[in-house]
Design a protein around this motif. Structure first.
Motif, short mmCIF file in Angstrom:
data_model
loop_
_atom_site.label_atom_id
_atom_site.label_comp_id
_atom_site.label_asym_id
_atom_site.label_seq_id
_atom_site.Cartn_x
_atom_site.Cartn_y
_atom_site.Cartn_z
N LEU A 1 -5.37 6.59 5.61
CA LEU A 1 -6.48 6.11 4.67
C LEU A 1 -6.91 6.53 3.60
CD1 LEU A 1 -9.55 4.44 4.98
CD2 LEU A 1 -10.20 6.29 6.09
N LEU A 2 -6.92 7.94 3.60
CA LEU A 2 -6.97 8.57 2.37
C LEU A 2 -6.03 8.19 1.12
CD1 LEU A 2 -8.00 12.13 3.49
CD2 LEU A 2 -9.47 10.40 2.66
N ALA A 3 -4.70 8.09 1.54
CA ALA A 3 -3.72 7.59 0.72
C ALA A 3 -3.90 6.46 0.04
CB ALA A 3 -2.53 7.81 1.11
N ALA A 4 -4.36 5.42 0.88
CA ALA A 4 -4.75 4.01 0.38
C ALA A 4 -5.61 4.14 -0.45
CB ALA A 4 -5.00 3.35 1.54
N GLU A 5 -6.75 4.94 -0.24
CA GLU A 5 -7.79 4.92 -1.26
C GLU A 5 -7.45 5.39 -2.54
OE1 GLU A 5 -11.02 7.75 -0.75
OE2 GLU A 5 -12.37 6.28 -0.76
N PHE A 6 -6.49 6.43 -2.56
CA PHE A 6 -6.20 7.12 -3.76
C PHE A 6 -5.35 6.09 -4.41
CE2 PHE A 6 -2.63 9.44 -5.54
CZ PHE A 6 -3.21 10.16 -6.93
N VAL A 7 -4.25 5.52 -3.77
CA VAL A 7 -3.26 4.40 -4.53
C VAL A 7 -4.04 3.45 -5.00
CG1 VAL A 7 -1.41 5.45 -3.69
CG2 VAL A 7 -2.44 3.38 -2.58
N ASP A 8 -5.23 2.81 -4.27
CA ASP A 8 -6.16 1.84 -4.92
C ASP A 8 -6.47 2.42 -6.31
OD1 ASP A 8 -7.73 -0.61 -4.89
OD2 ASP A 8 -9.30 0.58 -4.12
N SER A 9 -7.21 3.40 -6.26
CA SER A 9 -7.72 3.89 -7.72
C SER A 9 -6.62 3.98 -8.78
CB SER A 9 -8.36 5.28 -7.32
OG SER A 9 -7.38 6.40 -7.20
N LEU A 10 -5.25 3.91 -8.27
CA LEU A 10 -4.17 3.90 -9.32
C LEU A 10 -3.88 2.37 -9.59
CD1 LEU A 10 -1.90 6.70 -7.99
CD2 LEU A 10 -3.53 7.03 -9.57
N GLY A 11 -4.52 1.41 -9.10
CA GLY A 11 -4.00 0.07 -9.06
C GLY A 11 -2.65 -0.42 -8.52
N VAL A 12 -2.12 0.35 -7.59
CA VAL A 12 -1.00 -0.11 -7.07
C VAL A 12 -0.78 -1.47 -6.57
CG1 VAL A 12 -0.14 2.29 -6.25
CG2 VAL A 12 -1.18 0.56 -4.58
N ASP A 13 0.34 -2.23 -6.67
CA ASP A 13 0.53 -3.48 -6.25
C ASP A 13 1.05 -3.73 -4.82
OD1 ASP A 13 0.16 -4.79 -8.63
OD2 ASP A 13 2.02 -3.71 -9.36
N LEU A 14 1.82 -2.64 -4.01
CA LEU A 14 2.25 -2.50 -2.86
C LEU A 14 2.16 -1.28 -2.33
CD1 LEU A 14 5.30 -4.90 -1.88
CD2 LEU A 14 5.39 -2.17 -1.34
N ILE A 15 1.82 -1.27 -0.97
CA ILE A 15 2.00 -0.05 -0.22
C ILE A 15 3.21 -0.28 0.85
CG2 ILE A 15 1.13 1.60 1.62
CD1 ILE A 15 -1.64 0.87 0.28
N SER A 16 4.14 0.70 0.77
CA SER A 16 5.11 0.64 1.66
C SER A 16 5.10 1.73 2.79
CB SER A 16 6.69 0.71 1.01
OG SER A 16 7.73 0.81 2.07
N ALA A 17 4.89 1.56 3.94
CA ALA A 17 4.69 2.47 5.03
C ALA A 17 5.56 2.37 6.23
CB ALA A 17 3.15 2.62 5.23
N SER A 18 6.64 2.87 6.28
CA SER A 18 7.35 2.64 7.50
C SER A 18 7.03 3.85 8.58
CB SER A 18 9.06 3.16 6.97
OG SER A 18 9.61 2.93 8.13
N LEU A 19 5.79 3.34 8.99
CA LEU A 19 5.20 4.04 10.04
C LEU A 19 4.47 3.59 11.09
CD1 LEU A 19 3.25 6.29 7.32
CD2 LEU A 19 5.39 7.01 8.59
N GLY A 20 4.16 4.04 12.20
CA GLY A 20 3.49 3.27 13.25
C GLY A 20 2.48 4.32 13.98
N TYR A 21 1.78 3.98 14.60
CA TYR A 21 0.66 4.68 15.51
C TYR A 21 0.60 4.17 16.78
CZ TYR A 21 0.24 6.38 10.64
OH TYR A 21 0.40 6.82 9.60
N HIS A 22 0.72 4.82 17.88
CA HIS A 22 0.41 4.66 19.19
C HIS A 22 0.26 5.59 20.09
CE1 HIS A 22 0.36 1.94 22.95
NE2 HIS A 22 1.43 2.84 23.42
N ALA A 23 1.24 6.40 20.27
CA ALA A 23 1.10 7.73 21.24
C ALA A 23 0.78 8.87 20.30
CB ALA A 23 2.37 7.77 22.14
#
Length: 191
Positions: free
Chosen positions: A134-156
């Motif tokens: 969440l913090l990273a998304a907020e930061f890159v939004d402030s930079l004006g990024v076009d795409l976030i690539s996140a090869s991640l998943g959350y479950h357990a």
């Protein structure tokens, strides 16, 4: 009409099949050669990669320019803003995107601009990683990024009582789901 003309003019493609090397089949499957005919070098396209680290990514043939002084990196795990000594997974993911080594391998977007963010601690699974995302998304939004690539998943998670159950797998209940949806609403493609 202009786009249709560009589509038909195969001479505009930046790379030959031989230039792609080992990456040709993958890039062809994704439609990257055709996309490059329309988009050119994508030198103004901004991509943020969220992962567990990018261990020595700048040593990979075709990614040596990562140490360029304008490269933006953040570490939300150790808060030292160095991502080069951490986990290898992000380096592998970044390689599929950024590598430019004609005749051997060309990534999907070798000339885009990259922001590298460490949001994951490879040694544990914690709800904190969703907050880091969440913090990273907020930061890159402030930079004006076009795409976030996140090869991640959350479950357990290591603390089992914090794990997500099946009913929470709706794409709108977890912290990271909210963050990804908000990023999308702000015009950022999330992959």
């Amino acid at each position: 009409e202009k786009l249709i003309a560009l589509k038909r003019d195969s001479s505009i493609c930046l790379f030959t099949d031989a230039d792609y090397g080992k990456s040709f089949d993958q890039n062809k499957f994704l439609g990257i050669p055709e996309l490059s005919r329309l988009t050119g070098k994508m030198s103004s396209f901004e991509i943020a990669v969220f992962d567990a680290g990018f261990h020595n990514a700048f040593k990979v043939k075709g990614m040596e320019d990562l140490l360029d002084s304008k490269q933006i990196v953040r570490d939300y795990v150790d808060h030292d803003n160095s991502v080069w000594e951490d986990d290898q997974h992000g380096c592998n993911v970044l390689g599929f995107l950024k590598t430019y080594n004609p005749g051997h391998y060309i990534g999907s977007a070798p000339f885009a601009n990259y922001t590298l963010i460490r949001t994951e601690n490879a040694n544990l699974e914690s709800l904190t990683e969703e907050v880091n995302w969440l913090l990273a998304a907020e930061f890159v939004d402030s930079l004006g990024v076009d795409l976030i690539s996140a090869s991640l998943g959350y479950h357990a998670f290591d603390e089992n009582q914090l794990s997500h159950n099946y009913n929470e797998s709706t794409g709108d209940s977890s912290i990271v789901s909210h963050a990804a949806n908000l990023a999308y609403q702000r015009g950022i493609m999330v992959v």
